[in-house]
Design a protein around this motif. Sequence first.
Motif, PDB file in Angstrom:
ATOM      1  N   GLY A  40     -14.241  -9.978 -43.158  1.00  0.00           N
ATOM      2  CA  GLY A  40     -14.869 -11.133 -42.512  1.00  0.00           C
ATOM      3  C   GLY A  40     -16.377 -11.048 -42.412  1.00  0.00           C
ATOM      4  O   GLY A  40     -16.992 -11.735 -41.600  1.00  0.00           O
ATOM      5  N   ARG A  71     -20.232 -11.306 -44.231  1.00  0.00           N
ATOM      6  CA  ARG A  71     -20.976 -11.846 -45.371  1.00  0.00           C
ATOM      7  C   ARG A  71     -21.282 -10.691 -46.328  1.00  0.00           C
ATOM      8  O   ARG A  71     -21.813  -9.656 -45.908  1.00  0.00           O
ATOM      9  CB  ARG A  71     -22.276 -12.476 -44.882  1.00  0.00           C
ATOM     10  N   HIS A  84     -17.496 -19.273 -47.337  1.00  0.00           N
ATOM     11  CA  HIS A  84     -16.141 -19.446 -46.850  1.00  0.00           C
ATOM     12  C   HIS A  84     -15.587 -18.093 -46.473  1.00  0.00           C
ATOM     13  O   HIS A  84     -16.049 -17.066 -46.968  1.00  0.00           O
ATOM     14  CB  HIS A  84     -15.246 -20.040 -47.952  1.00  0.00           C
ATOM     15  N   GLU A  85     -14.566 -18.116 -45.647  1.00  0.00           N
ATOM     16  CA  GLU A  85     -13.851 -16.897 -45.364  1.00  0.00           C
ATOM     17  C   GLU A  85     -13.291 -16.384 -46.703  1.00  0.00           C
ATOM     18  O   GLU A  85     -12.850 -17.193 -47.523  1.00  0.00           O
ATOM     19  CB  GLU A  85     -12.692 -17.215 -44.404  1.00  0.00           C
ATOM     20  N   SER A 122     -14.333 -16.237 -54.783  1.00  0.00           N
ATOM     21  CA  SER A 122     -13.340 -16.310 -53.711  1.00  0.00           C
ATOM     22  C   SER A 122     -12.230 -15.297 -53.918  1.00  0.00           C
ATOM     23  O   SER A 122     -11.759 -15.087 -55.031  1.00  0.00           O
ATOM     24  CB  SER A 122     -12.728 -17.710 -53.659  1.00  0.00           C
TER      25      SER A 122
END
Length: 256
Positions: free
Chosen positions: A119, A121, A158-159, A235
């Motif tokens: 979680g 960055r 985004h997560e 992602s």
Amino acid sequence: MRILVTNDDGVRAEGIRHLAMVAVQFGEVKVFAPDRERSACGHAMTMRDPLRVKRCDIDEIEAYEVNGLPVDCVNVGLTVGWPDGCDLVLSGINNGPNLGFDVTYSGTVGGAMEGAINGIRSIAMSMCVFADGAPFHYETGAQWLRENWELLTTLETHELSLLNVNVPAIAFPEVQGHKFVGMGRRIYQDRVEHREDPWGRSYYWQGGVVVMRPESVDTDVWAVTNGFVSVTPVSLDWTDRALLAQYQSSMAVGKG
Ligand code: MN
């Protein structure tokens, strides 16, 4: 800002020094990196062996070597160095490109993946040197990062997403700027080379020549080939959403 720095080239690599030196201008830095080169280990982690941690500062920057992989370094770093969490994971600066499908092999990206999974960055950064013996120009990557720090650390994410940054290995004034681009297709030809040892027994050497496809515009490969820094959001949600929707809409609900 609390920053965890890692890489896959080892804690003594030139690239991680450049990365840590930039990071320390913007926050509190702790380096946790492999005790030796671990390139192309992807997102692997150590399961069956103990992890040892040894202090080995980089100049004035708090640093530790870990006898493991980038994923191990991030996890040990979050446990030992930043037990209350950190704000940013930086991985690199790698001594070679991580373009296109390299992302799946890269230990540099693997370290950033682990940050994203936690979680945080996370940013992976690589210098795109293509020829043996050519200068790495880490100073170009460092200067670009310094000038774009604000942008990179405030971009919406985004997560389960990370940023994969590739810098062309050229002098800073020659850099054309940066492009937000997708993953290209970096294809290797003659991937496995057959050779013979002095006793005539076969062995194989994996590597191969990269066939760049700079014609596919709006990709990381294209950007770097044309003198731009590429920034690619990657992602970790590997589900193919389009196919999934197609399966779900076209097929009856299975039973048993
Ligand atoms: Mn590497």
